[in-house]
Design a protein around this motif. Sequence first.
Motif, short mmCIF file in Angstrom:
data_model
loop_
_atom_site.label_atom_id
_atom_site.label_comp_id
_atom_site.label_asym_id
_atom_site.label_seq_id
_atom_site.Cartn_x
_atom_site.Cartn_y
_atom_site.Cartn_z
N HIS A 144 1.74 5.07 -2.45
CA HIS A 144 1.28 5.97 -3.52
C HIS A 144 2.52 6.48 -4.25
N HIS B 13 -4.98 -0.20 6.51
CA HIS B 13 -5.01 0.63 7.72
C HIS B 13 -5.60 -0.09 8.93
N LYS C 185 -9.28 -0.30 -5.67
CA LYS C 185 -9.34 0.31 -4.34
C LYS C 185 -10.77 0.74 -4.04
N ASP D 140 2.16 3.24 3.01
CA ASP D 140 1.27 4.37 2.70
C ASP D 140 2.05 5.64 2.38
N HIS E 74 0.86 -1.19 0.00
CA HIS E 74 0.00 0.00 0.00
C HIS E 74 0.89 1.23 0.00
ZN LIG Z 1 -3.12 5.20 1.14
#
Ligand SMILES: [Zn+2]
Length: 671
Positions: free
Chosen positions: A94, A484, A338, A562, A92
């Motif tokens: 970006h 998360h 997602k 993340d 996970h």
């Molecule tokens: Zn994220």
Amino acid sequence: MRFKKPFFLTIALIALAQGCADNELTSVETLFVNGAIYTANQQQQLVSSLGLNKDKLTYLGDAEGARNIIDEHTEIIDLEGKMIIPGLHDVHIHLPGIVESNNCDLAGKPYSLADLVPRLKQCIARLNLPKGSWLAVEQWGYAQGNEPSANFPTLRSALDAASLEHPIILLGDDGHHGAVNSFAMNLATDKNGVKVGLNTETLANEFSDMKSLIGVDRHGEPSGVLNEDARKIVNLPNLWGYPEVDFEVYQKIAVRLAASGITSAMDAALRIHEIDNFAKWAKKQPLTYRLTAAFYPEFEDYRPTLDAPIEISALLADLKSTQERHKEINNFKIDTAKVFVDGVIEGDPYAYPPMLPNAAVLDHYRQPIFTITDDNTLEVMDYVDTNSRACVTVQEKGIANLTSIFTQNFYAENGFLASQCIQSKGVLEKEYSFIKGYTKALFEAGVNVHSHAIGDRAVRLALDTFDAAKRASPNSEANVSIAHAQLIHPDDISRIAQLEVFMAFTYSWIEPFDEYQMMVSPFIDKVFNENDLFNPDGYVYQNTYPTASVKKAGGILVSGSDAPVETRDPRPLLNIEKAVTRKNDVTGRVYNPDERLSVADVLDAYTINGAKMLNQAEITGSLELGKKADFVILNQNLLTLEAEGRSDEISDTQILSTWFDGKKIYSKPQP
Ligand SMILES: [Zn+2]
């Protein structure tokens, strides 16, 4: 002949070669010896020697056993006790955001509102921004700093002091929070695109459905805070703040991943044009990591009219055609989508009244009344009893229908605002019918579902959607994962295991920072000061990132940084350390020690489990014969650190080199 071996072994090799017709797997081009090699393979967890040929692993064992399969062409590398682990899987992340930016970048550092003003003025000057053009400030640390002062009581006032001639937006380093100045507020448009501006009046009318996402000050005026979808009303051209993936960005992403030991990554949310960009550059310069893209277009574009449901079939059609367009590209796949279930679980104690978190939770959020002590720490003075007779009156009338006389009298009588009588369990990112319908459709189509869920209710709902999808399509080969999962109700832990959900935790976030935790815990538990945050009876304390409980129940742990959330650095070693210690090294405090993991568990999460989630465990994720030679060399042995009680030194570990497909793609620069 390439092999020089004792006679009996040659016979054996010929037999083997005839059996599998794969000679390449029996020769060793490079042999590492004297290492602490963690394979993530249950059958053979630790070895001291590893051999590879071309892109594949061809030997795992000890140096003694390797003696027979090497020849004079074999390069032998003495690891001198250093550690090798499989290439890391960050499931996970970006990617466009992990590249350092030349724009106005606060790098997640805490600034008080008074300190923020000169910092932003500096940005405007350096960037030479013409009047009227946007200042989009990246990596704003929404969770630290931002202390108000007499001169700057709100974010809006501070941003106005930075400039009245430019629209300014602070983009929270979590991708969910934001804040704007008055210039930007005046640009706000309603649902039909008509510019109406954001003010007390439009907040009560055009933007009333976004009230929980828009902060207000003591007078009910918007305070500048705009969270989640409310950030869209001011029409910033690029809300995410990530750069376009041009060739330079593409190359920098690869360099950063390699330097971080990451050989496989899932970008958790890519728009279609971003996927197309990655594909374009991957044709020009092959990827040096295995890239999975999670499809995440702008859902609102899929409503035929403003109030119509999102067209799931159109979403799937676009996903399929995107897959089809890029199916030939090496190490690149788009097999995941997602889904956002909820938002985030931090409230804003500095807003007045305090802004509640918006993550979906099972019980109503509490309504704390905060105070700032003389030494500038945040405490809770009291809690509003939302079941009191005064509050019930407000709830019955409806917050939107209160006259200003009523609210003034209410405050005079009760000492808190009528709006603090609100009972909220947070909000879902989209209507539940869409979340569930889209999850089912994806799963049925064989697309993996990656759901963002933070609050305990969101986690439960994500599990409900997975359950429904699995019942409807029992033969689907798709898998499901949750990113998360900050708060999990204990009743849901066993369901996570039963439904075979991959749990993508960001382990460094387990490290307890009092300042951060005061934005979360007081809204859920009765917490008055920083000591109360560590009360072992607290619901938040017990159920935040319950990693060991998930593991014990048979759940599958994976790992996602993340990044760039909080920092652009994917920092895998810090993630590993915090999963193991759950400790803040400065305060020495541990957040629920029962949930600590072993180093081996976290390494498995970061390697073989990640490979399983990304459907590539056949070729990578562990160090096994015939698998791809994807691995990382570390300067010290993490298992030794753990055994010696020095787990808090794990994050000091250096990545010496990273190998992908048998090639060294990163080597630590010599000092
Ligand atoms: Zn994220």
